[in-house]
Design a protein around this motif. Structure first.
Motif: not given
Length: 268
Positions: A186-190
């Motif tokens: 999730h944080h990678l995509l953001v």
């Protein structure tokens, strides 16, 4: 998603208990699927790309891969559910394809700092061409493969979240972050969205986190050749510039880099 030997499921942790984090929500514009086991998420997305079954920025994550591969076709494996094993399909491919892999690698760095809520220091960075490292130990590898029929590119990464092989680093042990693979994704995509939105600053950000620059390196090249020198930089298309001891500069678009200690020399 049609693929090769995929075992779908609704998402569970390594202890078999349901893990709702795989259900999202995910950042806008990303389509995320999750399976318990498959041969290779990269292979599955390439197959889906040929059949036009997955949109741009389609994502496939797996708890376990039975035939995962890294650069130079190296086998990549990890205990089920402990690490992030994921591939992303990009249908909109930039002219310089290495931008995709470097952006995914840098997004992982920024995403981990977001999870930690603080900068994680200069030791967490990128190793040319496509590794994420803590010091000189590998935390993640990034591999890109192009679909020959559609031109789409699949970028896969394996991130040592809760487990690492001997000599490698993990998010849990080396960054002291007890997080789930789905949280890392999730944080990678953001972070990826933020980097794409800042195309001008992205190149400078990659250079700033490239730990290879300024290091003495040995570059293993095709046909059993090698080059030893100092990494001076990365050019506009992502190639490594190495200056050898005779003062000549060599521009490399492929190679396996070994970071050398200042006094290290090849035996014999």
């Amino acid at each position: 998603m049609a693929g090769s030997d995929v075992i779908p499921r609704d998402g569970s942790g390594p202890d078999g208990e349901p893990d709702g984090r795989w259900s999202g929500p995910w950042p806008d514009g990303w389509s995320v699927d999750h399976v318990a086991e498959t041969t290779s998420t990269n292979d599955d997305l390439l197959h889906a790309a040929r059949r036009d079954e997955v949109p741009d920025r389609g994502v496939l994550a797996a708890d376990h891969q039975t035939a995962g591969r890294g650069r130079l076709d190296r086998r990549w494996d990890a205990p089920a559910g402990r690490n992030l094993l994921v591939s992303i399909l990009f249908r909109e491919v930039p002219e310089v394809a290495s931008v995709l892999t470097q952006t995914v690698g840098l997004a992982l760095v920024h995403g981990l700092e977001s999870l930690a809520g603080r900068p994680l220091g200069p030791r967490l960075g990128l190793k040319w061409p496509n590794d994420v490292v803590i010091g000189d130990r590998k935390l993640a590898g990034v591999l890109a493969q192009r679909c020959t029929t559609t031109g789409a590119v699949v970028v896969g990464t394996g991130v040592n979240v809760g487990w690492a092989p001997p000599g490698a680093a993990s998010v849990l042990d080396d960054l002291d972050l007890d997080v789930a693979p789905a949280e890392v994704l999730h944080h990678l995509l953001v972070a990826h969205d933020a980097l794409v939105a800042d195309a001008v600053g992205r190149g400078a950000a990659v250079i700033a986190r490239m730990t290879t620059i300024g290091r003495r390196v040995r570059v293993l090249l095709p046909a059993e050749r090698e080059l030893v020198g100092t990494a001076r930089g990365v050019d506009d298309v992502g190639r490594l510039v190495v200056e050898t001891d005779d003062g000549r500069s060599h521009v490399l678009d492929v190679g396996d880099v070994v970071h050398l200690r200042p006094l290290e020399r090849r035996p014999g």
